[in-house]
Design a protein around this motif. Structure first.
Motif, PDB file in Angstrom:
ATOM      1  N   GLN A 138     -11.617   0.930   1.209  1.00 34.11           N
ATOM      2  CA  GLN A 138     -10.635   0.185   1.988  1.00 34.11           C
ATOM      3  C   GLN A 138     -10.109   1.000   3.156  1.00 34.11           C
ATOM      4  O   GLN A 138      -9.952   0.481   4.265  1.00 34.11           O
ATOM      5  CB  GLN A 138      -9.470  -0.226   1.080  1.00 34.11           C
ATOM      6  CG  GLN A 138      -9.846  -1.289   0.061  1.00 34.11           C
ATOM      7  CD  GLN A 138      -8.750  -1.488  -0.966  1.00 34.11           C
ATOM      8  OE1 GLN A 138      -8.233  -0.519  -1.533  1.00 34.11           O
ATOM      9  NE2 GLN A 138      -8.396  -2.731  -1.222  1.00 34.11           N
ATOM     10  N   MET A 184      -4.779   2.777  -1.486  1.00 30.47           N
ATOM     11  CA  MET A 184      -6.057   2.171  -1.119  1.00 30.47           C
ATOM     12  C   MET A 184      -7.218   2.938  -1.739  1.00 30.47           C
ATOM     13  O   MET A 184      -7.114   4.134  -2.006  1.00 30.47           O
ATOM     14  CB  MET A 184      -6.251   2.200   0.406  1.00 30.47           C
ATOM     15  CG  MET A 184      -5.478   1.185   1.193  1.00 30.47           C
ATOM     16  SD  MET A 184      -5.961   1.296   2.943  1.00 30.47           S
ATOM     17  CE  MET A 184      -5.039  -0.071   3.617  1.00 30.47           C
ATOM     18  N   TYR A 217       0.807  -1.220   0.000  1.00 27.96           N
ATOM     19  CA  TYR A 217       0.000   0.000   0.000  1.00 27.96           C
ATOM     20  C   TYR A 217       0.839   1.268   0.000  1.00 27.96           C
ATOM     21  O   TYR A 217       0.292   2.371  -0.052  1.00 27.96           O
ATOM     22  CB  TYR A 217      -0.979  -0.023   1.174  1.00 27.96           C
ATOM     23  CG  TYR A 217      -2.162  -0.922   0.909  1.00 27.96           C
ATOM     24  CD1 TYR A 217      -2.936  -0.760  -0.239  1.00 27.96           C
ATOM     25  CD2 TYR A 217      -2.504  -1.954   1.782  1.00 27.96           C
ATOM     26  CE1 TYR A 217      -4.002  -1.586  -0.511  1.00 27.96           C
ATOM     27  CE2 TYR A 217      -3.585  -2.787   1.520  1.00 27.96           C
ATOM     28  CZ  TYR A 217      -4.328  -2.597   0.366  1.00 27.96           C
ATOM     29  OH  TYR A 217      -5.392  -3.424   0.096  1.00 27.96           O
TER      30      TYR A 217
END
Length: 638
Positions: free
Chosen positions: A328, A324, A319
């Motif tokens: 999320q 994201m 990430y």
């Protein structure tokens, strides 16, 4: 109160990309369905194989013929649930690798059960761990311990059943309660019909699925972000690799001492005296096989913990490179892992289904163990003592009915679990709240010959009161502040179930939160110390009440129920020091008598009074060779 965010650990990145809805492909559903079908098939095979010939011993203890390896994998799977598979990577992603040091507690946490609890339980030839409490104290203590265990496991079952269903619903849209019902019904059927042997062999299969699912994520994830070396480098640059935090403060959530030593008591409550594990030890062919199975769990636990931590680090690195979605970033911490897996494995048919099967394998193994152990203690501790003339057929049928009943109860508890906070800490806190007092009760009986039944009951009640006082107080305090209990080490940040509080914290200057005082300070005790604190409360209160009520004077103690702590410790001293001990002559006299008259030592009962230290010998009864009288030294020292 604002939430302080350390710059060492960045917040989950967000982006303005559209919300991504992750769905299963047909292949994924097939892989997931295969897990349920094969688990059910294994259970039904063992049920059909002995149908009509099952005795109560075969149903509840697999006829005491299980080998070392399947028992070891079953021991691992019993509490290696979806709670850990979801929670450990999330813990590492959010707070760094400090949690990795929990592995330090596994050594003592498994060595002590192997050499203390297993020999005592196995040599007594019991079915339920709580039969020990009646042999050591009386029937009332046995019933109290049984009821406490039932309460503990019923609550935990709800957490374990709800967790993977919640995650699956969040990322695939699969109906939450349909998932809960499917999992609960499949598990109930093969557990009730196949008994412990079916549970153990399905555990073996499900353990392999768990390892495969986690390994697939590590391999694909590390390859996609540039290898494990790059993962470690990125994690180090962002302060995620934690050093050894030697702060002895028990109110700091995670330190080396909290994880390495507070975790020992948690491990003892799980692998030492929990009926689900004791039942597996007792199903082994021999005592040696039971001990070896406990040893074999140690490397398996280390591998499992390491894999969970690696997934967390890979997820963090991933990430940093791939932002994201808004959906999320606003997910609950326990949903992070499955969102990550769906992102990572998208376009690889079958692998998302394998990881979801991995989650459900963890739940199936834990829930089936809970059903089987609950049916065992209910039958052996609450029913058969009052109806001793039950036939084998009737007892076997009733055990299956009880297992079905607990399956239905578990489904109801899943709803209550949906109201809890972060799954990992909630589950471990429950075990600490209730498992700690039970651990204290068994330790009181095994290590202190002067402890009597009133002391055991009052000590257990005091431990439970203290456990729920601190546990519930901590929950209420955190709810009142609008956030989950936050870690106080510098490399961490606090994260609530939704990220609103954290998001607001990024818009305002971070301020240090004042340390709690008074009762709030007590409520901030690290959840890993719950077991230690509560078991110590049971022992201290139990000993005080026992001594005030006359100890074991006028009562008898079965020597097989006592572990000789003091003689074992004295045996570690040099011989020259042992010769100077005042109790040496008495020890030699008793040992000589044991050598000349072993039948007296095996059948004799220890008098609680110093005036009656001689062994009382029943007129009849089979000899139990190998029982050492050395535990008397501990009694005389008290």
């Amino acid at each position: 109160m604002s939430v302080g965010v350390s710059t060492a650990t960045p917040l989950p990145p967000t982006s303005d990309t559209n919300v991504v809805t992750s769905t299963f492909s047909l292949v994924d559903y097939v892989v997931f369905a295969l897990l349920l079908v094969l688990s059910l098939a294994i259970g039904l095979y063992h049920a059909y194989r002995g149908w009509g010939r099952h005795s109560i011993g075969q149903l509840l203890l697999a006829d005491r013929k299980m080998g070392c390896l399947p028992v070891a994998l079953s021991l691992l799977a019993t509490f290696q649930s979806a709670v850990a598979i979801l929670g450990v990577p999330s813990e590492i992603y959010r707070f760094g690798t400090q949690y990795w040091f929990l592995g330090c507690c596994y050594f003592l946490g498994l060595l002590i059960p192997a050499h203390v609890f297993i020999p005592i339980f196995y040599r007594l030839h019991i079915t339920s761990a709580y039969e020990y409490l009646e042999l050591r104290f009386n029937k009332a203590v046995r019933v109290c311990g049984t009821v406490t265990f039932i309460f503990q496991m019923v609550i935990y079952m709800g957490v374990v059943l709800y967790a993977p269903s919640l995650a699956l619903n969040a990322v695939t849209g699969f109906d939450l309660w349909l998932s809960v019902l499917t999992l609960g019904i499949v598990c109930t059927i093969y557990t009730a019909l196949g008994g412990l042997k079916a549970v153990i062999w399905t555990d073996v299969f499900q353990t392999l699925v768990m390892f495969l699912g986690q390994l697939a994520v590590i391999i694909v994830g590390s390859a996609k972000v540039g290898g494990l070396g790059h993962v470690w480098e990125v994690a180090s640059q962002h302060g995620l690799i934690s050093g050894i935090e030697l702060d002895p403060d028990p109110f700091v959530r995670h330190t080396f001492w909290t994880l390495a030593f507070g975790g020992v008591f948690m491990m003892l409550s799980l692998y030492g005296v929990n009926q689900a594990q004791v039942q597996r030890y007792l199903s082994s062919r021999t005592e040696k096989a039971a001990v070896l199975s406990c040893y074999a769990v140690f490397p398996c636990q280390q591998v499992s913990l390491s894999m969970g931590c690696l997934i967390g680090l890979v997820m963090f690195t991933y990430y940093q490179e791939y932002p994201m979605s808004i959906q999320q970033s606003q997910a609950a911490p326990d949903q992070f892992v499955l969102y990550f897996v769906m992102d990572l494995l998208r376009g690889l048919p079958g692998l998302p289904g394998l990881f979801v099967a991995c989650l459900f394998s963890g739940s199936l193994s834990t829930i089936s163990s809970a059903f089987n152990s609950l049916a065992t203690v209910t039958m052996e501790d609450l029913i058969r003592p009052w109806f001793p003339h039950f036939s084998e057929v009737r007892a076997t049928t009733l055990s299956r009915i009880i297992a079905f009943g607990y399956g239905l109860l578990c489904l109801g508890m899943a709803y209550i679990s949906s109201q809890m906070g972060p799954v990992l800490q909630a589950a471990i806190s429950i075990f600490g709240m209730v498992g700690g007092p039970l651990l204290g009760l068994f330790c009181l009986g095994m290590f202190f010959p002067c402890a009597n039944p009133p002391g055991a009951i009052v000590g257990l009640l005091a431990g439970l009161i203290m456990a729920f006082w601190i546990g519930i107080g901590s929950i209420v305090t955190s709810m009142g502040s609008g956030r989950a209990p936050s870690p106080t080490n510098g490399s961490s940040f606090s994260l609530s179930s939704n990220l609103t509080a954290v998001t607001m914290a990024t818009l305002m200057p971070s301020t240090a939160a004042s340390k709690p005082t008074g009762l709030q300070r007590l409520y901030s005790l690290s959840y890993l110390w719950y077991s230690a604190h509560n078991s110590t409360t049971v022992i201290v209160v139990g000993l005080a009440v026992s001594l005030l009520s006359g100890g074991m004077r006028g009562r008898t103690v079965d020597p097989r129920t006592i572990y000789p702590v003091l003689p074992k410790l004295l045996a570690l001293l040099p011989v020259s020091c042992q010769k100077r001990l005042p109790c040496r002559a008495y020890s030699q006299d008793v040992s000589s008598e044991a050598t000349m008259f072993p039948e007296k030592m095996s059948n004799g009962m220890l008098r609680g009074s110093r005036d009656q230290e001689a062994m009382a010998v029943p007129e009849e009864g089979p000899a139990q060779p190998g029982i050492s009288p050395a535990f008397i030294l501990q009694e005389t020292s008290l």
